[in-house]
Design an enzyme around this catalytic site. Structure first.
Site, PDB file in Angstrom:
ATOM      1  N   HIS A  55       0.852  -1.204   0.000  1.00 51.53           N
ATOM      2  CA  HIS A  55       0.000   0.000   0.000  1.00 51.53           C
ATOM      3  C   HIS A  55       0.879   1.242   0.000  1.00 51.53           C
ATOM      4  O   HIS A  55       2.094   1.148   0.102  1.00 51.53           O
ATOM      5  CB  HIS A  55      -0.997  -0.028   1.160  1.00 51.53           C
ATOM      6  CG  HIS A  55      -0.415   0.043   2.540  1.00 51.53           C
ATOM      7  ND1 HIS A  55       0.444  -0.915   3.051  1.00 51.53           N
ATOM      8  CD2 HIS A  55      -0.539   0.968   3.527  1.00 51.53           C
ATOM      9  CE1 HIS A  55       0.778  -0.595   4.284  1.00 51.53           C
ATOM     10  NE2 HIS A  55       0.218   0.555   4.596  1.00 51.53           N
ATOM     11  N   HIS A  57       1.262   3.974   2.024  1.00 52.98           N
ATOM     12  CA  HIS A  57       1.780   4.737   3.172  1.00 52.98           C
ATOM     13  C   HIS A  57       3.300   4.915   3.089  1.00 52.98           C
ATOM     14  O   HIS A  57       4.022   4.005   2.689  1.00 52.98           O
ATOM     15  CB  HIS A  57       1.383   4.069   4.486  1.00 52.98           C
ATOM     16  CG  HIS A  57      -0.067   4.272   4.821  1.00 52.98           C
ATOM     17  ND1 HIS A  57      -0.773   3.461   5.682  1.00 52.98           N
ATOM     18  CD2 HIS A  57      -0.949   5.214   4.389  1.00 52.98           C
ATOM     19  CE1 HIS A  57      -2.017   3.887   5.771  1.00 52.98           C
ATOM     20  NE2 HIS A  57      -2.156   4.951   5.000  1.00 52.98           N
ATOM     21  N   ASP A  59       5.690   4.892   5.152  1.00 49.44           N
ATOM     22  CA  ASP A  59       6.575   3.958   5.849  1.00 49.44           C
ATOM     23  C   ASP A  59       6.655   2.596   5.140  1.00 49.44           C
ATOM     24  O   ASP A  59       7.323   1.674   5.623  1.00 49.44           O
ATOM     25  CB  ASP A  59       6.173   3.807   7.332  1.00 49.44           C
ATOM     26  CG  ASP A  59       4.775   3.274   7.537  1.00 49.44           C
ATOM     27  OD1 ASP A  59       3.876   3.602   6.740  1.00 49.44           O
ATOM     28  OD2 ASP A  59       4.559   2.515   8.497  1.00 49.44           O
ATOM     29  N   HIS A  60       5.974   2.481   4.011  1.00 44.78           N
ATOM     30  CA  HIS A  60       6.058   1.263   3.191  1.00 44.78           C
ATOM     31  C   HIS A  60       6.619   1.535   1.792  1.00 44.78           C
ATOM     32  O   HIS A  60       7.131   0.617   1.152  1.00 44.78           O
ATOM     33  CB  HIS A  60       4.678   0.600   3.070  1.00 44.78           C
ATOM     34  CG  HIS A  60       4.163   0.096   4.385  1.00 44.78           C
ATOM     35  ND1 HIS A  60       4.111  -1.233   4.706  1.00 44.78           N
ATOM     36  CD2 HIS A  60       3.728   0.759   5.486  1.00 44.78           C
ATOM     37  CE1 HIS A  60       3.653  -1.373   5.939  1.00 44.78           C
ATOM     38  NE2 HIS A  60       3.410  -0.177   6.435  1.00 44.78           N
ATOM     39  N   HIS A 111      -7.523  -0.939   5.405  1.00 46.48           N
ATOM     40  CA  HIS A 111      -6.507  -0.033   5.970  1.00 46.48           C
ATOM     41  C   HIS A 111      -6.308   1.122   4.987  1.00 46.48           C
ATOM     42  O   HIS A 111      -6.352   2.292   5.366  1.00 46.48           O
ATOM     43  CB  HIS A 111      -5.217  -0.824   6.182  1.00 46.48           C
ATOM     44  CG  HIS A 111      -4.068  -0.021   6.705  1.00 46.48           C
ATOM     45  ND1 HIS A 111      -4.033   0.509   7.972  1.00 46.48           N
ATOM     46  CD2 HIS A 111      -2.895   0.338   6.120  1.00 46.48           C
ATOM     47  CE1 HIS A 111      -2.881   1.164   8.139  1.00 46.48           C
ATOM     48  NE2 HIS A 111      -2.183   1.068   7.031  1.00 46.48           N
ATOM     49  N   ASP A 130      -0.305  -3.931   6.123  1.00 45.86           N
ATOM     50  CA  ASP A 130      -0.924  -3.436   7.356  1.00 45.86           C
ATOM     51  C   ASP A 130      -2.386  -3.836   7.453  1.00 45.86           C
ATOM     52  O   ASP A 130      -3.194  -3.134   8.064  1.00 45.86           O
ATOM     53  CB  ASP A 130      -0.813  -1.902   7.432  1.00 45.86           C
ATOM     54  CG  ASP A 130       0.605  -1.434   7.704  1.00 45.86           C
ATOM     55  OD1 ASP A 130       1.503  -2.279   7.877  1.00 45.86           O
ATOM     56  OD2 ASP A 130       0.803  -0.205   7.739  1.00 45.86           O
ATOM     57  N   HIS A 168       4.369  -4.632  10.557  1.00 44.92           N
ATOM     58  CA  HIS A 168       4.827  -4.041  11.823  1.00 44.92           C
ATOM     59  C   HIS A 168       4.958  -5.083  12.936  1.00 44.92           C
ATOM     60  O   HIS A 168       4.269  -6.102  12.926  1.00 44.92           O
ATOM     61  CB  HIS A 168       3.833  -2.972  12.322  1.00 44.92           C
ATOM     62  CG  HIS A 168       3.774  -1.739  11.481  1.00 44.92           C
ATOM     63  ND1 HIS A 168       4.509  -0.621  11.743  1.00 44.92           N
ATOM     64  CD2 HIS A 168       3.049  -1.465  10.369  1.00 44.92           C
ATOM     65  CE1 HIS A 168       4.248   0.315  10.836  1.00 44.92           C
ATOM     66  NE2 HIS A 168       3.355  -0.181   9.992  1.00 44.92           N
TER      67      HIS A 168
HETATM   68 ZN   LIG Z   1      -0.086   1.572   6.542  1.00 44.86          ZN
END
Ligand SMILES: [Zn+2]
Length: 240
Positions: A55, A57, A59-60, A111, A130, A168
């Site tokens: 996805h 985001h 942090d990915h 998400h 996530d 995570h």
């Molecule tokens: Zn995420």
């Protein structure tokens, strides 16, 4: 055989390196930060040829461009999302290859709306980003409770020995919540104890398996989307 290696990033993210010895190919799943992923690949003498995003985001996918600049890799990510440097748009059913290993894309919204899982069924490996966490699930940033519950149900229907690689390290906090909502569930109590020991020793608690999640994940075990929605909002304000 595919080898999967965890690369910790930021405070609690995992970037996954997927290596196929036969072809020498290495894919990097969700490089929020390129530096630790590149360092680990280099340390092992692996050549990164692909990036796969679950996805959008940051942090990915925040390390996508740097990964591409450093390696010339191909970036595959959800078709419905804004993915930095994307070359291949992933939609339901699309095939993803590394060496002779074939994976498929499963759309699992909730998400985020375009979130995908990457499933290597013959290898019994799935990257779930996530959406599903060990004993928990992702927050509903874009999708609805109905969508998220449907996505978790689809993942839970995979073969029970499928290893699930999440984005995570949230297992300990999730386990405390799971024990709170299912105090009579012995499998949760036992797993929480194991996870607490692993974390006290600074060890990773992933991957999980479909079988473990069917037994210990209250969000997977919810019998209706309404029950799922109630659990999700309770978890949002739960302090363990
Ligand atoms: Zn995420």
């Amino acid at each position: 055989m595919l080898q999967v290696v965890a690369v910790p990033a930021f405070t609690d993210n995992y970037i996954w390196l997927v290596h196929d010895e036969a072809s020498g190919e290495t894919a990097v799943v969700d490089p929020g930060d390129a530096a630790p992923a590149l360092a680990e690949a280099q340390r092992r003498g692996w050549t990164v040829t692909q990036v796969w995003n679950t996805h959008h985001h940051w942090d990915h996918s925040g390390g996508n461009i740097a990964m591409k600049e450093a390696t010339g890799c191909t970036v595959s990510g959800p078709a419905a999302e804004n993915i930095p440097g994307r070359d291949v748009a992933l939609l339901e059913g699309r095939e993803l290859r590394i060496g002779d290993h074939a994976g498929r894309v499963m759309e699992i919204p909730g998400h985020t709306l375009g979130h995908v899982a990457l499933i290597f069924e013959a290898d019994r490996i799935a990257f779930v980003g996530d959406t599903l966490f060990a004993m928990g699930c992702g927050r509903l940033f874009e999708g609805t409770a109905q969508q998220m519950r449907g996505s978790l149900q689809r993942l839970a229907e995979l073969p029970e020995d499928t290893a699930l690689y999440c984005g995570h390290e949230y297992t300990l906090a999730n386990g405390r919540f799971a024990a709170h909502v299912e105090p009579g569930n012995g499998a949760i109590a036992r797993r929480l104890e194991e996870v607490a020991q692993l974390r006290a020793a600074g060890k990773i608690t992933l991957p999980t398996t479909v079988a473990q999640e069917r037994e210990t994940n209250p969000f997977v075990r919810a019998s209706s989307w309404e029950e799922f929605a109630r659990l999700r909002s309770e978890k949002d304000s739960f302090r363990s």
